[in-house]
Design a protein around this motif. Structure first.
Motif, PDB file in Angstrom:
ATOM      1  N   GLY A  70      22.025  53.035  32.881  1.00  0.00           N
ATOM      2  CA  GLY A  70      22.384  51.705  32.403  1.00  0.00           C
ATOM      3  C   GLY A  70      22.471  50.698  33.527  1.00  0.00           C
ATOM      4  O   GLY A  70      22.538  49.501  33.274  1.00  0.00           O
ATOM      5  N   ALA A  71      22.477  51.171  34.771  1.00  0.00           N
ATOM      6  CA  ALA A  71      22.700  50.277  35.910  1.00  0.00           C
ATOM      7  C   ALA A  71      21.387  49.735  36.452  1.00  0.00           C
ATOM      8  O   ALA A  71      20.363  49.805  35.792  1.00  0.00           O
ATOM      9  N   SER A  72      21.444  49.237  37.680  1.00  0.00           N
ATOM     10  CA  SER A  72      20.388  48.336  38.130  1.00  0.00           C
ATOM     11  C   SER A  72      19.000  48.952  38.189  1.00  0.00           C
ATOM     12  O   SER A  72      18.049  48.344  37.745  1.00  0.00           O
ATOM     13  N   ARG A  73      18.843  50.134  38.729  1.00  0.00           N
ATOM     14  CA  ARG A  73      17.470  50.594  38.941  1.00  0.00           C
ATOM     15  C   ARG A  73      16.779  50.946  37.622  1.00  0.00           C
ATOM     16  O   ARG A  73      15.632  50.597  37.410  1.00  0.00           O
TER      17      ARG A  73
ATOM     18  N   THR B 236      32.590  51.217  39.444  1.00  0.00           N
ATOM     19  CA  THR B 236      33.291  51.409  38.173  1.00  0.00           C
ATOM     20  C   THR B 236      34.581  50.609  38.123  1.00  0.00           C
ATOM     21  O   THR B 236      34.917  50.047  37.090  1.00  0.00           O
ATOM     22  N   THR B 237      35.300  50.558  39.246  1.00  0.00           N
ATOM     23  CA  THR B 237      36.542  49.794  39.228  1.00  0.00           C
ATOM     24  C   THR B 237      36.269  48.328  38.990  1.00  0.00           C
ATOM     25  O   THR B 237      36.952  47.677  38.195  1.00  0.00           O
TER      26      THR B 237
ATOM     27  N   THR C 118      28.685  42.123  38.312  1.00  0.00           N
ATOM     28  CA  THR C 118      27.708  41.998  39.396  1.00  0.00           C
ATOM     29  C   THR C 118      27.895  43.088  40.433  1.00  0.00           C
ATOM     30  O   THR C 118      26.938  43.695  40.899  1.00  0.00           O
ATOM     31  N   VAL C 119      29.168  43.317  40.787  1.00  0.00           N
ATOM     32  CA  VAL C 119      29.432  44.316  41.814  1.00  0.00           C
ATOM     33  C   VAL C 119      28.973  45.686  41.335  1.00  0.00           C
ATOM     34  O   VAL C 119      28.446  46.487  42.106  1.00  0.00           O
ATOM     35  N   PHE C 120      29.152  45.937  40.063  1.00  0.00           N
ATOM     36  CA  PHE C 120      28.687  47.207  39.493  1.00  0.00           C
ATOM     37  C   PHE C 120      27.190  47.387  39.737  1.00  0.00           C
ATOM     38  O   PHE C 120      26.750  48.416  40.231  1.00  0.00           O
ATOM     39  N   LEU C 121      26.435  46.348  39.427  1.00  0.00           N
ATOM     40  CA  LEU C 121      24.979  46.468  39.580  1.00  0.00           C
ATOM     41  C   LEU C 121      24.585  46.572  41.045  1.00  0.00           C
ATOM     42  O   LEU C 121      23.730  47.371  41.410  1.00  0.00           O
ATOM     43  N   TYR C 122      25.241  45.807  41.904  1.00  0.00           N
ATOM     44  CA  TYR C 122      24.928  45.856  43.332  1.00  0.00           C
ATOM     45  C   TYR C 122      25.240  47.235  43.903  1.00  0.00           C
ATOM     46  O   TYR C 122      24.436  47.832  44.614  1.00  0.00           O
TER      47      TYR C 122
ATOM     48  N   LEU D  13      34.342  39.733  45.976  1.00  0.00           N
ATOM     49  CA  LEU D  13      35.638  40.148  45.456  1.00  0.00           C
ATOM     50  C   LEU D  13      36.826  39.548  46.193  1.00  0.00           C
ATOM     51  O   LEU D  13      37.811  39.149  45.574  1.00  0.00           O
ATOM     52  N   ASP D  14      36.747  39.484  47.522  1.00  0.00           N
ATOM     53  CA  ASP D  14      37.950  39.170  48.292  1.00  0.00           C
ATOM     54  C   ASP D  14      38.549  37.818  47.953  1.00  0.00           C
ATOM     55  O   ASP D  14      39.762  37.647  47.949  1.00  0.00           O
ATOM     56  N   THR D  15      37.683  36.845  47.717  1.00  0.00           N
ATOM     57  CA  THR D  15      38.216  35.520  47.439  1.00  0.00           C
ATOM     58  C   THR D  15      38.235  35.218  45.948  1.00  0.00           C
ATOM     59  O   THR D  15      38.487  34.097  45.542  1.00  0.00           O
ATOM     60  N   ASN D  16      37.967  36.235  45.176  1.00  0.00           N
ATOM     61  CA  ASN D  16      37.941  36.045  43.728  1.00  0.00           C
ATOM     62  C   ASN D  16      39.360  36.063  43.205  1.00  0.00           C
ATOM     63  O   ASN D  16      40.101  37.049  43.360  1.00  0.00           O
TER      64      ASN D  16
END
Lengths: 169, 408, 271
Positions: free
Chosen positions: A51-54, B132-133, B141-145, B205-208
């Motif tokens: 489900g993720a990016s790749r 996941t967190t 976005t962080v999840f995908l990155y 995240l840090d400044t969010n």
């Protein structure tokens, strides 16, 4: 203000396609398979990866939902234990028809390597399964292929059929 | 045919007709942000939790029982499925315990490869934790990155052992294979990119404001509480104890590489997040140092111990005695000496210990898996009361529990 | 009639052991060889009886009487700086001695030492809970009870932890078979469908190599895939396999078929 005029007699004719209800409904169903997140163990991680990016499952119209009421397929990803078995049955019953089940990975298929007292030897003892994916854990490509096979299966079904609830018993 | 009332939930000791405004909320066992099959019984007053009962065991597959019915090498793939985010660290903990039991010295190249696997696994695990967190808190976005970077690491591991998730890449007495040719180049390329990527996550995240509000001063674990509950790893380090088994009781070549132990005395979610981010940098540092160390070694990969370990494949194929010894070791299994060991290793989640009691047979008499997540789940009993419902998800996220490990 | 076999130990056995083979021992050294451990042992000996103490694989093992477990751990925590209980569980010796071996694995971070306190407790007797000293004992003792039937006094919430509450038996007993007793094997069927459904659903397939080509309801037709519940074809020769292409031959409306010629393969991982 720009005026959009469409000349129906030009460029390929009327924007109308003729099809049967079956095909239309199945086309819609097969391309928006919303899956219930049922990550139980290791395969759940591969399910997340697909489900993720790749691997990007969204382009198949498969979006993970957390509620059984909004889901069409249940991807059982991981080992089902005896303690958990009643919950999977309850969530399966809560899903609305039509519904399909993919059993992902050896543990969900047959209990796999966990031939022990605590593991259900295959989810098909508890819920009916449409598609079995082999592997421990199956790669995201396998899951994508499995979903595409399920889409093919859905396209070959009748859209409006007598609603025979798929119960194991 | 099916009776609908048969599937009534089994609520022990909980009565629903009470008059004290307390609501009992059942969270799980199949909740999208429970990181697996955690079930929480939460007693609520308004939105505040007054009592929490974590209910685990929904992924109990009987690994300890399996170990008692298996020869030592046979058990190796089962350890993979324990903490399936970082499989090699489980393999390694088991292998180290058996090696200490039989007293085995591993060739240096195997040690370097093992450390490389362990550190890539740590990176994979931490990236997965971050993904996941962040997703649970709402940062898609962080999840995908983070998953993008994790895929590159999985490619590396796949080049080495052929599996993405369940590696089984470590053997008792060494490692089965040498690194493939392109491994070092790909690893270097990845390590060059990694600091930028970590900075990307931190920028997001840090400044969010939302992230800070949901993480700071939420889920504070005091030092006493962390020690008393048996917390280890980042959970303990974020609570002000500078304790890392890699540093304090070094195994493999961890005493030869230079790295720091990040720690914090805040003890809240944000401190744990920071510790994880710093640890990723430290792992990258270790990997950088391992690359030249690898090229300094001789190409031996397995220890020489005919009583316990098969000879190299070339000997098995050419020499009669090696073949016979291999046959006995595969069919009957090795027989370690009578005795018991408890060997702790620093897995990405904390102290992963294997207790093995051997009675001289080919099967362990008792094998106890000391999984860090088990205690990190237990602490929720004391940690959650006083918090609010949305904090539950944030706290479960930062405790980094994996249910293959909690329930074993 | 089957021959009677002893059910005390259902574990797998080595199929062959050399008659003259003597198992070697993991070397033990005396406690005096390490001064930190010697001091700890003195502190315990000042108050409690120690049955045996030695050092094995860098860790001290102290065997005490089962009724002293709380006291010894208190001494170790308060006087000897062992701040963490990393692990606590038991070992089943019921068949041999009628005893459970309980061990407490402790860690002192300041001294960088690990110690294992052990005691043997007779079947049916209970140990005192060390939960007031170490909170981690809360779950560890529950697990020991669940898995091995260890009885613990004064535990705040003594429930099964890993197995369901209505489970029968303690799985890590040597007398408990790996694949479960009858209760375990039918647990999910009994719970979900009821005992009367046992005949319909049938027993579990515990043979990992079994492939049943005529069972189209379950996972058992690897290589002969058919739709679920379809009638399997009776044929003498090799069974026709079902083609597993993901798309119909004529294509699907508005969906493009994957074309290997047109697709781009990215070989460089540098994005």
């Amino acid at each position: 203000m720009a005026q959009h005029q469409v000349n129906y007699m030009q460029d390929g004719g009327l924007p109308v396609a003729l099809t049967s209800i079956d095909k239309l409904a199945n086309w819609g169903r097969s391309n928006s398979l919303w899956a219930l997140t049922y990550g139980l163990a290791c395969c759940g991680i591969e399910m997340m990866a697909s489900g993720a990016s790749r691997y990007d499952f969204d382009r198949f119209g498969t979006i993970f939902r957390s509620s059984p009421r909004q889901a069409d397929i249940m991807i059982v990803a991981g080992t089902l234990t005896k303690k958990h078995a009643e919950f999977i049955r309850r969530l399966y019953d809560q899903m609305t028809e039509p519904k399909w089940v993919i059993s992902m990975g050896s543990c969900a298929n047959t209990g796999g390597m966990f031939n022990t007292y605590a593991t259900v030897q295959g989810v098909d003892r508890v819920i009916p399964v449409d598609l079995y994916l082999p592997g421990c854990a199956p790669r995201p490509e396998t899951l994508q292929y499995g979903v595409m096979l399920l889409q093919k299966k859905i396209r070959s079904e009748k859209a409006i059929k007598s609603q025979k609830p798929k119960r194991l018993m | 045919m099916q009776q609908t009332n048969r599937l009534r939930p089994f609520f022990e000791n909980i009565t629903f007709d009470r008059d004290d405004n307390e609501l009992v909320l059942n969270f799980g066992p199949q909740h999208p942000s429970a990181h697996g099959q955690l079930r929480l019984m939460l007693h609520l007053q308004q939105e505040q939790i007054v009592k929490a009962h974590p209910d685990v065991g929904y992924l109990h597959r009987g690994m300890e029982k399996m170990a008692e019915n298996m020869i030592y090498n046979e058990f190796m793939p089962t350890t993979d499925r324990m903490d399936y985010i970082a499989s090699s660290s489980n393999n390694y903990g088991f292998v180290l315990a058996v090696e200490e039991l039989i007293g085995l010295e591993v060739p240096r190249r195997a040690k370097v490869i093992r450390m490389m696997l362990l550190e890539t696994n740590r990176l994979m695990s931490h990236l997965f934790w971050l993904a996941t967190t962040a997703l649970d808190i709402g940062a898609m976005t962080v999840f995908l990155y983070a998953f993008r970077e994790r895929e590159y690491l999985m490619d590396l591991i796949e080049d080495y052992c052929g599996a993405r998730l369940t590696h089984s890449a470590i053997r008792i007495g060494g490692v089965p294979l040498d690194l493939p040719d392109n491994f070092m180049g790909d690893l270097r390329k990845f390590l060059e990119k990694l600091p930028e990527n970590i900075k990307d996550y931190e920028d997001l995240l840090d400044t969010n404001r939302i992230w800070r509000m949901r993480m700071e001063k939420v889920g504070v674990i005091s030092t006493e509480m962390a020690l008393s509950w048996g917390c280890t790893g980042p959970m303990l380090r974020a609570s002000g104890v500078k304790w890392d088994i890699r540093k304090e009781e070094p195994y493999e070549l961890y005493d030869e590489v230079d790295f720091d132990i990040p720690y914090s005395d805040k003890g809240d979610n944000y401190a744990r997040y920071k510790v994880y981010m710093m640890e990723m940098r430290e792992s990258a540092k270790i990997l950088h140092q391992l690359i030249p160390m690898y090229f300094d070694t001789t190409p031996e990969l397995m220890a020489h111990a005919p009583k316990y370990i098969s000879a190299p494949k070339i000997d098995i194929m050419t020499q009669n005695y090696s073949l016979m010894q291999h046959f006995v070791l595969v069919t009957q299994g090795m027989r370690p000496p009578v005795g018991e060991v408890y060997i702790p290793t620093e897995s990405p989640k904390g102290e992963l210990g294997y207790y093995i009691n051997s009675q001289g047979g080919p099967y362990p008499y008792r094998l106890k898996l000391r999984a860090p997540s088990f205690w990190h789940t237990g602490i929720l009993t004391d940690l959650l009361p006083g918090h609010y419902i949305p904090d539950v998800v944030a706290i479960i996220g930062t405790t980094n529990i994996v249910f293959g490990e909690v329930d074993r | 009639m089957r021959a009677y076999t002893d059910k005390k130990d259902a574990q797998k056995k080595a199929y062959y052991t050399d008659r003259y083979w003597v198992a070697p021992q993991v070397p033990k050294s005396t406690v005096e060889s390490d001064e930190v451990f010697a001091a700890d042992l003195e502190a315990i000996k000042a108050k409690f009886e120690v049955i045996e103490a030695y050092i094995q694989v860098k860790q001290m093992v102290v065997i005490i009487k089962p009724e002293d477990n709380y006291g010894v751990l208190e001494v170790l925590k308060d006087e000897c700086d062992y701040t963490q209980l990393s692990e606590m569980s038991a070992i089943d010796w019921l068949a041999d001695k009628g005893q459970l071996e309980v061990f407490y694995q402790l860690l002192s971070m300041n001294k960088r030492k690990r110690i294992r306190v052990k005691c043997f407790i007779d079947q049916g007797l209970a140990v005192e809970s060390v939960n007031p000293l170490f909170r981690s004992a809360d779950w560890a003792e529950r697990e020991a009870y669940d898995m091995l039937g260890l009885k613990v006094n004064n535990h705040p919430f003594m429930k099964r932890i890993l197995m369901p509450d209505d489970w029968e038996g303690h799985p890590l007993h040597k007398s408990y078979p790996l694949q479960g007793d009858e209760f375990a094997q039918w647990y999910e069927v009994d719970k979900i469908f009821g005992k009367e459904a046992r005949d319909i659903i049938g027993p579990e397939n515990r043979d990992p190599a079994m492939v049943d080509r005529y069972d189209t309801e379950r996972f058992g037709r690897l290589g002969h895939e058919v739709p679920r519940g379809a009638e399997p074809k009776e044929s003498k020769g090799p069974e026709p396999t079902t083609p597993l292409a993901y798309q119909e031959e004529e294509g699907v409306f508005m969906i493009e078929k994957f074309d290997e010629e047109k697709s781009v393969v990215i070989r460089d991982r540098d994005r």
